[in-house]
Design an enzyme around this catalytic site. Sequence first.
Site, PDB file in Angstrom:
ATOM      1  N   HIS A 163       3.254  11.589  -7.111  1.00 27.72           N
ATOM      2  CA  HIS A 163       1.841  11.320  -7.376  1.00 27.72           C
ATOM      3  C   HIS A 163       1.556   9.829  -7.275  1.00 27.72           C
ATOM      4  O   HIS A 163       2.460   9.014  -7.308  1.00 27.72           O
ATOM      5  CB  HIS A 163       1.441  11.829  -8.771  1.00 27.72           C
ATOM      6  N   HIS A 200       0.827  -1.202   0.000  1.00 32.69           N
ATOM      7  CA  HIS A 200       0.000   0.000   0.000  1.00 32.69           C
ATOM      8  C   HIS A 200       0.864   1.256   0.000  1.00 32.69           C
ATOM      9  O   HIS A 200       2.056   1.193   0.262  1.00 32.69           O
ATOM     10  CB  HIS A 200      -0.959   0.024   1.207  1.00 32.69           C
ATOM     11  N   GLU A 204      -3.681   3.542   1.844  1.00 29.46           N
ATOM     12  CA  GLU A 204      -4.034   3.707   3.255  1.00 29.46           C
ATOM     13  C   GLU A 204      -4.248   5.196   3.504  1.00 29.46           C
ATOM     14  O   GLU A 204      -3.309   5.985   3.369  1.00 29.46           O
ATOM     15  CB  GLU A 204      -2.914   3.185   4.146  1.00 29.46           C
ATOM     16  N   ARG A 220      -1.652  10.992   4.404  1.00 29.77           N
ATOM     17  CA  ARG A 220      -2.390  11.605   5.498  1.00 29.77           C
ATOM     18  C   ARG A 220      -3.459  12.514   4.905  1.00 29.77           C
ATOM     19  O   ARG A 220      -3.186  13.243   3.955  1.00 29.77           O
ATOM     20  CB  ARG A 220      -1.441  12.392   6.390  1.00 29.77           C
ATOM     21  N   GLU A 270      -2.143  10.552 -11.204  1.00 28.94           N
ATOM     22  CA  GLU A 270      -2.012  10.437 -12.651  1.00 28.94           C
ATOM     23  C   GLU A 270      -2.941   9.325 -13.116  1.00 28.94           C
ATOM     24  O   GLU A 270      -2.923   8.212 -12.581  1.00 28.94           O
ATOM     25  CB  GLU A 270      -0.572  10.106 -13.047  1.00 28.94           C
ATOM     26  N   ASN A 325      -5.337  11.701  11.292  1.00 30.91           N
ATOM     27  CA  ASN A 325      -4.920  11.998  12.659  1.00 30.91           C
ATOM     28  C   ASN A 325      -5.912  13.008  13.220  1.00 30.91           C
ATOM     29  O   ASN A 325      -6.022  14.122  12.703  1.00 30.91           O
ATOM     30  CB  ASN A 325      -3.493  12.548  12.681  1.00 30.91           C
TER      31      ASN A 325
END
Length: 136
Positions: free
Chosen positions: A80, A11, A62, A15, A128, A66
């Site tokens: 990207h 993965h 993922e 954030r 992209e 937070n």
Amino acid sequence: MDGVDNFRMLHTMIRVHDLEKSLAFYTGLMGMKLLRRREVPEGKYTLAFVGYGDESSQAVIELTYNWGNAPYELGNGFGHLAIGAPDVYGLCDRLAKGGAKITRAPGPVKFGTTVIAFVEDPDGYKIELIERKPVA
């Protein structure tokens, strides 16, 4: 490297500032599935894994939220994400109608023929889109 045949990408973690807005973008506009979500109250964060297929066979994204953090600065090291799609023109039309920001209109890559485009997610991460026709 010995054993590299057993390696694979699992993965990419990014954030996000507003998890629900990001989930709407990735699952609604980009057509991914929410594969799993985990709330971690003691750590004050939530993880949401999204993708086009099962994690056992495909790389996923993922999304890490937070709790209570202000928007993040993207910095200048991240480039990207790249996603293959059979019709980049049609996908960009759908994304634009859904309110997504298309930062590079679909068309052939400079000095080539592969059709690409760029879109931004709600946090400004660049994606992209690369046209990949299905194999017959």
